[in-house]
Design a protein around this motif. Structure first.
Motif, PDB file in Angstrom:
ATOM      1  N   UNK A 424       6.653  46.358  34.666  1.00 28.03           N
ATOM      2  CA  UNK A 424       7.793  45.963  33.718  1.00 28.03           C
ATOM      3  C   UNK A 424       8.573  46.637  33.110  1.00 28.03           C
ATOM      4  N   UNK A 425       8.169  47.894  33.289  1.00 27.71           N
ATOM      5  CA  UNK A 425       9.152  48.504  32.998  1.00 27.71           C
ATOM      6  C   UNK A 425      10.039  49.417  33.951  1.00 27.71           C
ATOM      7  N   UNK A 426       9.787  48.960  34.515  1.00 28.10           N
ATOM      8  CA  UNK A 426      10.306  49.756  36.447  1.00 28.10           C
ATOM      9  C   UNK A 426      12.339  50.137  36.270  1.00 28.10           C
ATOM     10  N   UNK A 427      12.750  51.230  36.007  1.00 24.02           N
ATOM     11  CA  UNK A 427      14.669  50.859  35.893  1.00 24.02           C
ATOM     12  C   UNK A 427      14.396  50.370  36.225  1.00 24.02           C
ATOM     13  N   UNK A 428      16.096  49.312  36.620  1.00 23.89           N
ATOM     14  CA  UNK A 428      16.399  48.290  36.301  1.00 23.89           C
ATOM     15  C   UNK A 428      18.181  48.524  36.187  1.00 23.89           C
ATOM     16  N   UNK A 429      18.484  48.630  37.239  1.00 23.55           N
ATOM     17  CA  UNK A 429      20.300  48.976  37.707  1.00 23.55           C
ATOM     18  C   UNK A 429      20.835  47.087  38.050  1.00 23.55           C
ATOM     19  N   UNK A 430      21.726  47.143  37.458  1.00 23.77           N
ATOM     20  CA  UNK A 430      22.941  46.268  37.261  1.00 23.77           C
ATOM     21  C   UNK A 430      24.118  46.421  37.920  1.00 23.77           C
ATOM     22  N   UNK A 431      24.697  45.355  38.517  1.00 23.46           N
ATOM     23  CA  UNK A 431      26.230  45.891  39.013  1.00 23.46           C
ATOM     24  C   UNK A 431      26.922  44.272  39.780  1.00 23.46           C
ATOM     25  N   UNK A 432      28.104  44.398  39.447  1.00 23.53           N
ATOM     26  CA  UNK A 432      29.038  43.181  39.219  1.00 23.53           C
ATOM     27  C   UNK A 432      29.636  43.272  41.178  1.00 23.53           C
TER      28      UNK A 432
END
Length: 708
Positions: A424-432
């Motif tokens: 649940x704490x995995x690094x989360x990368x977000x992009x458009x």
């Protein structure tokens, strides 16, 4: 340097055989080519000349490599040559041919995801030519004909297959082909009970050999049940009551409701005990037996099951696994009767029967059957204990190894900490990836549902294009979010194609490294990340599997749900009953399956943008992260894990947060082609529900809680 020794033909064939034995069956939708297949193919072509391969050795080797390459047409062409080359390879050839024919719908789906329609049609035509030529070369070989018939059934449909069968077998048919013919007639009645199907069931234009008469008897029993059911259920809708169907029923053999069961049991009584039991087991599998709404058919169902109960009490041992099969039939079909759910004592008797008679069957089956019966009767402690025991005895079974007691959800929620839940704490990368520059369009799209799916690199390459094309066919604009488990750089080509397929969509991507390299995690990762995504958007969120094909616009699907929902899940019922309410309306009583992992599906979950929906998403995140880690050490335990999780979280929420409003996707109409219902609304029923038509459901309440 010394010249390396040349592999002999026998060594190459042994290597190929070992590889094939390592993958005895192929999932034609998901399987990826074996990494060594191109080298093996080149080696075969080279060694065929150098080492003097016989034609049979060369053809067999090519067929095996084509299977390793997941190349259905090339494999089919090679396999069709084998019966002429080597009689010893006939069994292998015909088995694989039938496997490919059975899987043609999967093969077609795979082709359609990457090839234009003309190419898919050409592939179907080529496959049919190969199989027709095989039948012409071996007209007396039943397996060749069955391969062609099964292919036609999958590729061309039942009417075309029946028409061909009537022409090809008007003067003679083998027992297996005759049995296949009867199966087609029943399936046609089951799928489209119209006038043509009813009249066709009354005609047998093929010659039936004496050896096929057991199949003919079974067909007569099933036809009697179908015709009686159609008469009894004429009130359910116009699909059963049109003039043509009434005329066809009037011309059909007279089947009075009261005589159906007596005819069946009268014939069974003349058989030897084991044959009688086998016949009863076959009769319980009549599809229409479980779809009829009539009280008369409820009596038919229960009488058959009472006979099986008597057998379960009388069998002295589990010779030939017969007792196991009888207990399994009772566990499968008794919960599909109204009496089972309305008589608590009957459910307790079922649990007791499984405990007492289970001593004679395999310990794993005994624990599994006791657990399911106990779950249905509300004995959650006994169910949990025996599901755990079944997992200890066989960790590779479906569903039970990842069973989650819904009562554990509250404990998981209370004890959850990010530090102790690394998933649940995995690094989360977000992009458009793509977003329109038009402010007006952006504002409009912000109110549209966000569709979210998750996959690893392999599944993105296999299914993302197919998924996006289905969406583009029904919606010009929208929002799509892909959560990738893996490295973004590995799917640049697929992301560019995604943007090209959906130019009117806002497309976003989140990604995380592979911390748990298991297929069940790639599919379930969207449950862990959904709560975070909901914090970034307005409007509803639709979570789906990636290997689905949209058949309607997402907004139209949401409009078909009840307007006040917080969360929509896809729930299944073993049986439903319609009863009159005190105010004169109708109430739908819904009874769940005794297998908790098929209670709530995981292929689609919808969240409205409400506080209750966000709470459900957070609970789903915590439970998924915790339970995936808890099951990680169990070998091959994960078929059904995501459905166990969704069922447990749903069941807990119904009890702990009754203010949460649930809608059932099954009532609104599944929005994907995977299980698309018939077009006629009067014939559309959720799977496993034999009491209710869709128009009636739409006038009534949302799904009720599954029994504890």
């Amino acid at each position: 340097m010394p010249t390396p020794p040349r592999n002999t033909a026998a060594e190459i064939l042994k290597e190929l055989t070992d590889l094939q034995q390592g993958a005895p069956s192929i999932d034609w939708r998901r399987e990826r080519p074996h990494p060594e297949a191109p080298e093996l193919r080149a080696a075969i072509d080279r060694l065929a000349h150098v080492n003097g391969f016989t034609l049979a050795e060369w053809v067999e080797a090519r067929a095996r490599v084509h299977l390793l390459q997941v190349s259905a047409l090339d494999a089919l062409a090679a396999l069709a040559q084998l019966p002429e080359c080597n009689a010893a390879l006939e069994d292998f050839a015909y088995t694989q041919i039938l496997n490919i024919a059975n899987a043609w719908d999967q093969i077609r789906t795979r082709l359609a995801s990457t090839a234009p329609a003309a190419e898919v049609n050409a592939a179907r035509s080529r496959a049919e030519r190969i199989l027709r030529n095989l039948v012409l070369r071996f007209p007396e070989e039943e397996r060749a004909m069955l391969g062609l018939l099964q292919f036609m059934r999958k590729a061309s449909g039942i009417p075309s297959t029946l028409a061909y069968l009537g022409r090809a077998c008007s003067r003679s048919a083998s027992p297996g082909v005759a049995s296949f013919y009867f199966d087609l007639l029943i399936e046609r009645l089951e799928r489209t009970p119209n006038a043509e199907a009813v009249e066709g069931a009354e005609q047998i234009p093929i010659a039936v050999p004496a050896a096929a008469f057991p199949s003919l008897d079974r067909f007569r029993f099933e036809r009697a049940v179908h015709l009686a059911s159609l008469r009894w259920n004429a009130h359910l809708g116009e699909g059963f009551g049109d003039d043509a169907l009434r005329a066809a029923l009037a011309k059909a053999s007279d089947v009075r409701p009261g005589t159906v069961l007596e005819e069946i049991l009268g014939r069974v009584a003349l058989l030897r005990p084991r044959e009688a039991t086998e016949t009863l087991l076959a009769l319980t599998r009549i599809p229409m037996l479980w779809k009829s709404a009539a009280p008369e058919m409820e009596a038919v169902r229960f009488r058959l099951l009472e006979h099986l109960w008597e057998v379960a009490e009388a069998l002295p041992d589990n010779g030939g696994n017969l007792l196991s099969r009888v207990l399994h039939a009772l566990l499968s079909y008794l919960p599909q009767t109204i009496r089972y759910w309305e008589e608590p004592q009957l459910r307790l008797r079922m649990t007791e029967l499984m405990q007492r008679r289970g001593a004679l069957i395999h310990p794993h089956a005994r624990a599994n059957y006791i657990a399911q019966a106990a779950f249905g009767s509300g004995q959650v402690d006994l169910a949990t204990e025996n599901f755990a025991l079944a997992t200890e005895l066989l960790s590779t079974g479906y569903g039970h190894p990842s069973y989650l007691d819904y009562r554990a959800v509250g404990r998981i929620d209370a004890e959850f900490t990010e530090d102790e839940a690394p998933l649940a704490s995995t690094p989360f990368r977000f992009e458009i990836l793509h977003r329109t520059a038009d402010p007006g369009a952006r504002a409009r799209r912000d109110q549209l549902p966000l569709i979210m799916t998750s996959a690893n690199v392999g599944y993105v390459r296999s299914f993302l294009s197919f998924y996006a094309r289905g969406l583009a066919a029904h919606a010009e604009e929208g929002r799509l979010h892909l959560h990738l488990v893996g490295e973004r750089a590995e799917i640049e080509k697929e992301l560019a194609e995604l943007r090209a397929i959906l130019p009117g969509f806002d497309v976003t991507l989140s990604s995380e490294p592979v911390t748990l390299d298991r297929a069940y995690y790639f599919a379930s990762a969207r449950f862990i990340q959904a709560a975070r995504i909901m914090d970034l958007l307005e409007g509803p969120l639709i979570l789906t599997d990636i290997d689905l094909a949209w058949r309607m616009a997402p907004e139209a699907f949401l409009q078909s749900l009840r307007p006040d929902y917080d969360v929509a899940v896809r729930g299944f019922d073993a049986v439903r009953r319609q009863v009159s309410a005190p105010d004169g309306g109708q109430i739908i009583l819904r009874y769940a399956y005794v297998r908790p992992w098929v209670g709530i599906a995981a292929d689609i979950v919808v969240f409205a943008n409400t506080a209750a929906a966000r709470r459900f998403a957070e609970l789903l995140r915590r439970v998924t992260a915790t339970h995936l880690q808890a099951c990680g050490h169990i070998r091959n335990s994960h078929w059904g894990i995501d459905q166990n999780i969704t069922t447990a979280v749903y069941t807990w929420t119904v009890r702990a947060a009754p203010e949460t409003v649930f809608a059932n996707v099954e009532d609104a109409g599944f929005p994907f082609h995977k299980l698309m219902p018939p077009k006629d609304p009067a014939l559309r029923r959720p799977r496993g529900a034999h009491w209710i038509s869709y128009p009636e459901l739409e006038r009534n309440e949302a799904p009720q809680a599954a029994p504890a």
